[in-house]
Design a protein around this motif. Sequence first.
Motif, PDB file in Angstrom:
ATOM      1  N   ARG A  80       0.857  -1.183   0.000  1.00 14.08           N
ATOM      2  CA  ARG A  80       0.000   0.000   0.000  1.00 14.08           C
ATOM      3  C   ARG A  80       0.891   1.230   0.000  1.00 14.08           C
ATOM      4  O   ARG A  80       2.092   1.135   0.259  1.00 14.08           O
ATOM      5  CB  ARG A  80      -0.950   0.003   1.194  1.00 14.08           C
ATOM      6  N   ASN A  81       0.296   2.379  -0.300  1.00 17.30           N
ATOM      7  CA  ASN A  81       1.084   3.612  -0.292  1.00 17.30           C
ATOM      8  C   ASN A  81       0.235   4.759   0.226  1.00 17.30           C
ATOM      9  O   ASN A  81      -0.994   4.695   0.231  1.00 17.30           O
ATOM     10  CB  ASN A  81       1.642   3.911  -1.680  1.00 17.30           C
ATOM     11  N   TYR A  82       0.935   5.772   0.706  1.00 15.99           N
ATOM     12  CA  TYR A  82       0.284   6.988   1.195  1.00 15.99           C
ATOM     13  C   TYR A  82       1.269   8.141   1.066  1.00 15.99           C
ATOM     14  O   TYR A  82       2.468   7.934   0.894  1.00 15.99           O
ATOM     15  CB  TYR A  82      -0.191   6.812   2.641  1.00 15.99           C
ATOM     16  N   ASP A  83       0.761   9.366   1.150  1.00 15.36           N
ATOM     17  CA  ASP A  83       1.610  10.550   1.134  1.00 15.36           C
ATOM     18  C   ASP A  83       1.870  10.981   2.566  1.00 15.36           C
ATOM     19  O   ASP A  83       0.929  11.204   3.336  1.00 15.36           O
ATOM     20  CB  ASP A  83       0.945  11.683   0.343  1.00 15.36           C
ATOM     21  N   ASN A  84       3.145  11.111   2.947  1.00 13.94           N
ATOM     22  CA  ASN A  84       3.471  11.503   4.317  1.00 13.94           C
ATOM     23  C   ASN A  84       3.331  13.018   4.507  1.00 13.94           C
ATOM     24  O   ASN A  84       2.906  13.739   3.589  1.00 13.94           O
ATOM     25  CB  ASN A  84       4.868  11.002   4.714  1.00 13.94           C
ATOM     26  N   ASN A  85       3.703  13.518   5.673  1.00 14.32           N
ATOM     27  CA  ASN A  85       3.561  14.947   6.003  1.00 14.32           C
ATOM     28  C   ASN A  85       4.397  15.842   5.103  1.00 14.32           C
ATOM     29  O   ASN A  85       4.079  17.015   4.933  1.00 14.32           O
ATOM     30  CB  ASN A  85       3.932  15.186   7.462  1.00 14.32           C
ATOM     31  N   GLU A  86       5.480  15.300   4.549  1.00 17.09           N
ATOM     32  CA  GLU A  86       6.352  16.077   3.667  1.00 17.09           C
ATOM     33  C   GLU A  86       5.900  16.008   2.212  1.00 17.09           C
ATOM     34  O   GLU A  86       6.570  16.531   1.338  1.00 17.09           O
ATOM     35  CB  GLU A  86       7.786  15.570   3.799  1.00 17.09           C
ATOM     36  N   GLY A  87       4.786  15.330   1.956  1.00 17.28           N
ATOM     37  CA  GLY A  87       4.267  15.221   0.609  1.00 17.28           C
ATOM     38  C   GLY A  87       4.915  14.136  -0.235  1.00 17.28           C
ATOM     39  O   GLY A  87       4.679  14.068  -1.433  1.00 17.28           O
ATOM     40  N   ARG A  88       5.712  13.294   0.386  1.00 14.98           N
ATOM     41  CA  ARG A  88       6.364  12.208  -0.333  1.00 14.98           C
ATOM     42  C   ARG A  88       5.526  10.941  -0.254  1.00 14.98           C
ATOM     43  O   ARG A  88       4.934  10.639   0.772  1.00 14.98           O
ATOM     44  CB  ARG A  88       7.744  11.923   0.252  1.00 14.98           C
ATOM     45  N   ARG A  89       5.529  10.218  -1.349  1.00 15.09           N
ATOM     46  CA  ARG A  89       4.800   8.952  -1.377  1.00 15.09           C
ATOM     47  C   ARG A  89       5.623   7.882  -0.667  1.00 15.09           C
ATOM     48  O   ARG A  89       6.804   7.689  -0.947  1.00 15.09           O
ATOM     49  CB  ARG A  89       4.529   8.524  -2.807  1.00 15.09           C
ATOM     50  N   VAL A  90       4.982   7.175   0.284  1.00 14.74           N
ATOM     51  CA  VAL A  90       5.620   6.121   1.063  1.00 14.74           C
ATOM     52  C   VAL A  90       4.944   4.798   0.704  1.00 14.74           C
ATOM     53  O   VAL A  90       3.714   4.709   0.710  1.00 14.74           O
ATOM     54  CB  VAL A  90       5.484   6.391   2.580  1.00 14.74           C
ATOM     55  N   TYR A  91       5.749   3.781   0.391  1.00 16.28           N
ATOM     56  CA  TYR A  91       5.231   2.454   0.078  1.00 16.28           C
ATOM     57  C   TYR A  91       5.477   1.525   1.266  1.00 16.28           C
ATOM     58  O   TYR A  91       6.567   1.515   1.842  1.00 16.28           O
ATOM     59  CB  TYR A  91       5.902   1.894  -1.172  1.00 16.28           C
ATOM     60  N   VAL A  92       4.476   0.755   1.617  1.00 18.41           N
ATOM     61  CA  VAL A  92       4.558  -0.176   2.742  1.00 18.41           C
ATOM     62  C   VAL A  92       4.213  -1.575   2.231  1.00 18.41           C
ATOM     63  O   VAL A  92       3.171  -1.771   1.616  1.00 18.41           O
ATOM     64  CB  VAL A  92       3.581   0.227   3.873  1.00 18.41           C
ATOM     65  N   THR A  93       5.100  -2.530   2.493  1.00 12.77           N
ATOM     66  CA  THR A  93       4.850  -3.927   2.164  1.00 12.77           C
ATOM     67  C   THR A  93       4.662  -4.680   3.472  1.00 12.77           C
ATOM     68  O   THR A  93       5.488  -4.573   4.383  1.00 12.77           O
ATOM     69  CB  THR A  93       6.031  -4.528   1.376  1.00 12.77           C
ATOM     70  N   GLU A  94       3.566  -5.432   3.582  1.00 14.01           N
ATOM     71  CA  GLU A  94       3.253  -6.141   4.818  1.00 14.01           C
ATOM     72  C   GLU A  94       2.462  -7.399   4.493  1.00 14.01           C
ATOM     73  O   GLU A  94       1.949  -7.559   3.389  1.00 14.01           O
ATOM     74  CB  GLU A  94       2.449  -5.235   5.759  1.00 14.01           C
ATOM     75  N   VAL A  95       2.385  -8.289   5.478  1.00 13.61           N
ATOM     76  CA  VAL A  95       1.581  -9.495   5.356  1.00 13.61           C
ATOM     77  C   VAL A  95       0.292  -9.264   6.129  1.00 13.61           C
ATOM     78  O   VAL A  95       0.320  -8.916   7.310  1.00 13.61           O
ATOM     79  CB  VAL A  95       2.325 -10.735   5.903  1.00 13.61           C
ATOM     80  N   VAL A  96      -0.840  -9.443   5.466  1.00 14.47           N
ATOM     81  CA  VAL A  96      -2.138  -9.386   6.128  1.00 14.47           C
ATOM     82  C   VAL A  96      -2.492 -10.824   6.484  1.00 14.47           C
ATOM     83  O   VAL A  96      -2.771 -11.646   5.602  1.00 14.47           O
ATOM     84  CB  VAL A  96      -3.208  -8.744   5.230  1.00 14.47           C
ATOM     85  N   ALA A  97      -2.452 -11.138   7.784  1.00 13.80           N
ATOM     86  CA  ALA A  97      -2.612 -12.517   8.237  1.00 13.80           C
ATOM     87  C   ALA A  97      -4.081 -12.867   8.408  1.00 13.80           C
ATOM     88  O   ALA A  97      -4.864 -12.074   8.925  1.00 13.80           O
ATOM     89  CB  ALA A  97      -1.876 -12.718   9.557  1.00 13.80           C
TER      90      ALA A  97
END
Length: 157
Positions: A80-97
Amino acid sequence: MLNRVILIGRLTKDPELRYTPAGVAVTTFTLAVDRPYANQQKEREADFIPVVTWRQLAETCANYLRKGRLAAVEGRMQVRNYDNNEGRRVYVTEVVADNVRFLESSNSGVGNREEGMGGRQDQGYGQQRNAGPRDNNQDPFQDDGKPIDISDDDLPF
């Protein structure tokens, strides 16, 4: 298409339980999973994989899992991804159990007891299933120094 992940590792810290504004429980924790080989210095390395659980499974994980416990996680990989407080796109990889199994007893820290829980998260409900307690007082494979007497009739071959 197939997106299925099975991991066995140890928790790096206690799970963190939170609730969404709608009141849905969500727990996050990180699983340290050993790599199957050693590096050039003959040291084992590990991957630290973020895990997310939802609803009843999240509450059960938060109540019973602790730092250092050995657990098996089954689920799906999610990016998933989101825009942080600095306006940068952050990508997160995780396992949904959708299934987590405790591989150690909380009392002894060794694998004498197996507890498990699981739930189908995509259908909006949590379901818990336990393997049931096993007799922790007597280990049938404990070496007491005496030879084992087995007749040929007891052997399957």
